[in-house]
Design an enzyme around this catalytic site. Sequence first.
Site, PDB file in Angstrom:
ATOM      1  N   ASP A   1       0.880  -1.144   0.041  1.00  0.00           N
ATOM      2  CA  ASP A   1       0.095   0.165  -0.018  1.00  0.00           C
ATOM      3  C   ASP A   1       0.739   1.136   0.023  1.00  0.00           C
ATOM      4  O   ASP A   1       1.773   1.295   0.892  1.00  0.00           O
ATOM      5  CB  ASP A   1      -0.912  -0.082   1.314  1.00  0.00           C
TER       6      ASP A   1
ATOM      7  N   ASP B   1      -3.984   3.645   2.750  1.00  0.00           N
ATOM      8  CA  ASP B   1      -5.652   3.401   3.048  1.00  0.00           C
ATOM      9  C   ASP B   1      -5.847   2.295   3.348  1.00  0.00           C
ATOM     10  O   ASP B   1      -7.175   1.495   3.456  1.00  0.00           O
ATOM     11  CB  ASP B   1      -6.557   3.924   1.882  1.00  0.00           C
TER      12      ASP B   1
ATOM     13  N   ASP C   1      -1.588  -1.084  -3.791  1.00  0.00           N
ATOM     14  CA  ASP C   1      -2.067  -0.531  -5.070  1.00  0.00           C
ATOM     15  C   ASP C   1      -0.830  -0.480  -6.049  1.00  0.00           C
ATOM     16  O   ASP C   1      -0.093  -1.226  -5.568  1.00  0.00           O
ATOM     17  CB  ASP C   1      -2.393   1.043  -4.664  1.00  0.00           C
TER      18      ASP C   1
ATOM     19  N   ASP D   1     -10.139 -15.823 -16.310  1.00  0.00           N
ATOM     20  CA  ASP D   1     -10.749 -16.543 -15.199  1.00  0.00           C
ATOM     21  C   ASP D   1     -12.042 -17.118 -15.446  1.00  0.00           C
ATOM     22  O   ASP D   1     -12.910 -16.517 -16.349  1.00  0.00           O
ATOM     23  CB  ASP D   1     -11.172 -15.279 -14.282  1.00  0.00           C
TER      24      ASP D   1
ATOM     25  N   GLU E   1      -8.014 -20.678 -16.244  1.00  0.00           N
ATOM     26  CA  GLU E   1      -8.234 -21.656 -15.099  1.00  0.00           C
ATOM     27  C   GLU E   1      -8.828 -22.864 -15.754  1.00  0.00           C
ATOM     28  O   GLU E   1      -9.441 -23.129 -16.395  1.00  0.00           O
ATOM     29  CB  GLU E   1      -8.770 -21.207 -14.038  1.00  0.00           C
TER      30      GLU E   1
ATOM     31  N   HIS F   1      -4.359 -17.492  -5.375  1.00  0.00           N
ATOM     32  CA  HIS F   1      -5.161 -16.463  -4.385  1.00  0.00           C
ATOM     33  C   HIS F   1      -6.199 -16.995  -4.006  1.00  0.00           C
ATOM     34  O   HIS F   1      -7.068 -16.602  -3.045  1.00  0.00           O
ATOM     35  CB  HIS F   1      -5.418 -15.356  -5.169  1.00  0.00           C
ATOM     36  N   ASP F   2      -6.752 -18.405  -4.518  1.00  0.00           N
ATOM     37  CA  ASP F   2      -7.799 -19.384  -4.197  1.00  0.00           C
ATOM     38  C   ASP F   2      -7.292 -20.323  -3.355  1.00  0.00           C
ATOM     39  O   ASP F   2      -8.413 -21.088  -2.687  1.00  0.00           O
ATOM     40  CB  ASP F   2      -8.319 -19.715  -5.545  1.00  0.00           C
TER      41      ASP F   2
END
Length: 582
Positions: free
Chosen positions: A59, A63, A67, A238, A292, A358-359
Amino acid sequence: MKSFFTTAACIITLAFICVSCNSNSSESKQEVAVPKDSSGRKWWKEAVVYQIYPRSFKDSDGDGIGDLKGIISKLDYIKNLGVNAVWLNPIYTSPNDDNGYDVSDYRNIMKDFGTMEDFNALLKGMHERNIKLVMDIVVNHSSDEHEWFKQSRSSRTSPYRDYYHWWNADRGKPAYRYSLFDINHDAWRYDSLTNAYYLHYFSRKQPDLNWENPKLRQEIYSMLKFWADKGVDGFRLDAFGFAAKDTTFPAWPSGFEKDFMRYYAMGPHLHDYLKEMNAEVFSKYDVMTVAEGTGNTLQDAHNLVDADRNELNMAYPFEAVDIAKKEGYSLLHFKQVFTKWDSTFADKGWLAVFLANHDQARMVSRFGNDKPEFRDLSSKMLNTFILSMRGTPYCYNGDELAMTNAGFNKIEDYNDVATLNEYQHQKNIGGDLKKFMENVMFSCRDNGRTPFQWDSSNNAGFTTGKPWLKTNPNYKLINAASQENDANSCLNYFRKMIKLRKDNAVLVYGKYTLIDKDNPDVYAYTRELDGKKFLVLLNFTGKNAIVKTGLDLSKAKVLINNYAATSITESLKPYEAAVIEL
Ligand code: NOJ
C-alpha cells in the site's frame, strides 16, 4: 480442470481453462532439444511467473489497500527474485464484491489501486526490467454494476438484454442451477423490475455473460485488444471453462451439483469461442494466455492447449492442488497426479506447475509443515519441486518467504465472499459452525491473502493505515527484510533455485522420469536433455528417509541443497531437497 477451495462444510469447486498464446517469435539462438510439439521453444515456457495479489502486496497511500504505486515501489524486489513474468489479479474498476473478480469497467483501473497513469508506469517499469505482465481477464461474468448489466436489467427489450442470461418468470421457474457463492446456492436471482431471473454462477453481484451473443463476444475481443495494444504480454482467463452454456437451460438430474463441474465445464461452443478469440486477438500479438482449469478430462486439456488447435497454450490443472486436506495427504497420490500430467503432456501441449494461488491457503501450511522447526526447510523443498518440474512454474507472492496460514478463528476476521456467504448458509440450515470454522482456518483463501510481510514494522510494512485484512501476527519473524541479508533464508534459496532453472534448459524442457515410485516419503525424479541428467530428491516428511535411486551418486555434483550440503547420499534429512547433476 478444477480448483477447489473449501469454505466450511462444503468444498467449492471452480473450473477454469487455460488460454494459449500464439507467439511464434521467441525461438532461441541456443540449440536445445524440445518436445515434439511443433510450438517448440517459447518465452512463456521458459518464464517463471510470479503471481501478485495487488490488494495485499504493498500500500503506497495508507488507505490499507495495496495499490499499483505500491507494486511499482517493489519492482526491484520482483526483479531480484529472478522471475520474468508477473500475473496480476484483476485491477479493473469494481465494487469489490469478490475483490475485483466483479468488474464494472474493463477499461479502467479500480480507484483503490490507482489510475491508468499508474498502470502505464507499472507496465513501463516492468518492461524496463524485462518482466512481462499477464493480466487477469474476468469474462465469464461481470459485475452487476457494469453499465451492460444496468442496461440489460432495465427492460426486456434493451439492446443489452442478451448480454446476460435472463429467464422470464412468465415461463415459470427455470431449472435449478448451482451457484458457488450464493447464500442459498441458487444461481438464478429473481429481479422484479422485468419479472425475470438472471443467472449467476458466482455471487449475486456477478451475473454471467452470454457468450452465445456475437455482439458480446466482439465487445470482449475489443477490450482484450485495448490491453494488448497497451503492450501487456499475456492474459489469464478467469473461470472461462464456465462461459459456454446450453441456453435452453434443460433440467439436470437431481443432485447434479455434487458433480457440477461435469455440467458446467466445457459447454457447447467453448472451443469455437476460443478459436475465434485466438483468431481475433491472440494470434495478432506476442501474448501468452493461460486460464483456469482444463475441463473434465486429459483429452479436454489437450483440446484446449495443443498448439495445432489454435485455442490456448498452457494448461493450468487443479488436480494436484486439490489433494491437500486438513488431515494431510498422500505423497504417493501427489506423485501419481504430477506424473500423470507430465506424461500426458510429454510430447504435446504445455503445463503450468503450481501449488498455490489466491484461491488457496498457503503452500507451506497445506503441502509442507509450518511448524517453526520445519517451516523454512519444507518451504524450500516445495519451491525446489515447483522450480524443477517440466512446465511453467507459477509462484504465489509470499511463498518465497514461507508465509503461512493466519488461521483466524473468528468469522469477523474474514473478508472472502465465498466464506462469508457459506457461513451464513450454514447458519441458516443449522449446520455445524464449529466444524465450519475449523475448515475455514485451514483452507480459506483469505489465508493466502493476508498482507505481504515486508518487514517487522507495524503491519509488516504493508501499510501505514489499517490493513483491509488482518496481518498474520507472525510477520515479525517471517518477513522479506530479515531474509534479505541471510544467505540461508527462504528468499535467497528461492532466488538461487530460479537462477538454477534459468541457467539450465534441462529443468525447463528435459524429460521427466519418476524414480523409486512407491516410496511414500520421497519424491525423486530425473530430468534429461541433450546428454545432461539432473536428479531431484525431495523428502516430504519431517523425519529421515531413504530413497533408492538405483543410480551412482558417488560422482554426483550437488547443484542446490536446502541443508547447504555439498554431497548427497540416499539417506535424506527431514524435508531435505537437492538437485544433483549426474
Ligand atoms: C476464479 C478466481 O480465481 C476467483 O478468485 C474468483 O472468486 C472466481 N473465479 C470468480 O471470478
